[in-house]
Design a protein around this motif. Structure first.
Motif, PDB file in Angstrom:
ATOM      1  N   ALA A  25       0.818  -1.219   0.000  1.00  0.00           N
ATOM      2  CA  ALA A  25       0.000   0.000   0.000  1.00  0.00           C
ATOM      3  C   ALA A  25       0.855   1.275   0.000  1.00  0.00           C
ATOM      4  O   ALA A  25       0.519   2.233  -0.712  1.00  0.00           O
ATOM      5  N   PRO A  26       1.956   1.354   0.760  1.00  0.00           N
ATOM      6  CA  PRO A  26       2.789   2.569   0.684  1.00  0.00           C
ATOM      7  C   PRO A  26       3.391   2.803  -0.705  1.00  0.00           C
ATOM      8  O   PRO A  26       3.607   3.945  -1.096  1.00  0.00           O
ATOM      9  N   GLN A  28       1.841   2.191  -3.488  1.00  0.00           N
ATOM     10  CA  GLN A  28       0.776   2.854  -4.227  1.00  0.00           C
ATOM     11  C   GLN A  28       0.660   4.322  -3.829  1.00  0.00           C
ATOM     12  O   GLN A  28       0.423   5.181  -4.676  1.00  0.00           O
ATOM     13  N   TYR A  29       0.836   4.608  -2.552  1.00  0.00           N
ATOM     14  CA  TYR A  29       0.785   5.991  -2.092  1.00  0.00           C
ATOM     15  C   TYR A  29       1.917   6.800  -2.718  1.00  0.00           C
ATOM     16  O   TYR A  29       1.717   7.935  -3.160  1.00  0.00           O
ATOM     17  N   ALA A  32       1.087   7.556  -6.238  1.00  0.00           N
ATOM     18  CA  ALA A  32       0.041   8.587  -6.326  1.00  0.00           C
ATOM     19  C   ALA A  32       0.613   9.985  -6.082  1.00  0.00           C
ATOM     20  O   ALA A  32       0.216  10.944  -6.758  1.00  0.00           O
ATOM     21  N   THR A  33       1.551  10.115  -5.144  1.00  0.00           N
ATOM     22  CA  THR A  33       2.144  11.431  -4.911  1.00  0.00           C
ATOM     23  C   THR A  33       3.015  11.862  -6.087  1.00  0.00           C
ATOM     24  O   THR A  33       3.002  13.037  -6.470  1.00  0.00           O
ATOM     25  N   SER A  97       0.534   2.803 -11.615  1.00  0.00           N
ATOM     26  CA  SER A  97      -0.586   2.710 -10.687  1.00  0.00           C
ATOM     27  C   SER A  97      -1.555   1.612 -11.121  1.00  0.00           C
ATOM     28  O   SER A  97      -2.015   0.810 -10.298  1.00  0.00           O
ATOM     29  N   SER A 147      -7.624   2.895  -4.714  1.00  0.00           N
ATOM     30  CA  SER A 147      -6.607   3.410  -5.619  1.00  0.00           C
ATOM     31  C   SER A 147      -7.228   4.330  -6.664  1.00  0.00           C
ATOM     32  O   SER A 147      -6.663   5.377  -6.995  1.00  0.00           O
ATOM     33  N   VAL A 150      -8.107   7.581  -4.960  1.00  0.00           N
ATOM     34  CA  VAL A 150      -6.896   8.373  -4.719  1.00  0.00           C
ATOM     35  C   VAL A 150      -6.448   9.055  -6.001  1.00  0.00           C
ATOM     36  O   VAL A 150      -6.087  10.243  -5.996  1.00  0.00           O
ATOM     37  N   ARG A 151      -6.497   8.344  -7.126  1.00  0.00           N
ATOM     38  CA  ARG A 151      -6.093   8.929  -8.401  1.00  0.00           C
ATOM     39  C   ARG A 151      -6.984  10.113  -8.774  1.00  0.00           C
ATOM     40  O   ARG A 151      -6.514  11.171  -9.194  1.00  0.00           O
TER      41      ARG A 151
END
Length: 159
Positions: A25-26, A28-29, A32-33, A97, A147, A150-151
């Motif tokens: 999960a991090p 993916q974070y 995203a950033t 992603s 996800s 978040v996108r």
């Protein structure tokens, strides 16, 4: 609840698979950033290019009179090159992603079944395997939606 049901079905190996989801999960974070930063720079380059283009169009008589077309054209092309580089980077992070959305469930299921085989010295029975796959689907669907949310949130915050 899905993790608890997987634990009752497969034992400790289910927790290994769930931990794969939590550990990735991090990543993916981070993607995203990076995606947000890249989109922001892409929009800045695009705005700069549009400003230069409108400046050229407003002063077209002076440009033609003093033969400054090449100078301003090179400036716009340089800005467009930066914009294209930023757009390529944005496309790369978007594809990463999407790849992570597809790869995380597969990695979790694979880790679970491999650990189940090592811990129990046998593979799961067909009924256990199909039940575990259904439970993993229950776990992964919110992850996929998270996800996607978040996108879209990144896109909304950047604009």
């Amino acid at each position: 609840m899905g993790v608890i049901l997987l634990y009752y079905l497969l034992g400790w190996s289910a927790l290994i698979g769930a931990s794969v989801i939590v550990l990735l999960a991090p990543v993916q974070y981070l993607i995203a950033t990076k995606l947000a930063d890249t989109q922001k720079s892409s929009l800045e380059h695009s705005t700069d290019r549009l400003k230069k283009t409108s400046e050229i169009l407003k002063g077209i008589k002076l440009l033609k009179l003093y033969a400054w077309e090449n100078i301003f054209c090179d400036s716009v092309e340089e800005t467009r090159g930066k914009e294209l580089t930023s757009l390529k980077t944005f496309a790369f992070y978007t594809s990463m992603s999407i790849f992570m959305n597809a790869a995380i469930p597969i990695a979790a299921v694979l880790a679970t079944f491999v650990m189940h085989h090592f811990l129990n010295k046998t593979g799961p029975s067909p009924s256990e395997a199909f039940a575990a796959l259904a439970l993993f689907h229950i776990l992964v669907t919110p992850l996929f939606l998270l996800s996607t949310v978040v996108r879209f949130a990144v896109k909304a915050l950047v604009r």
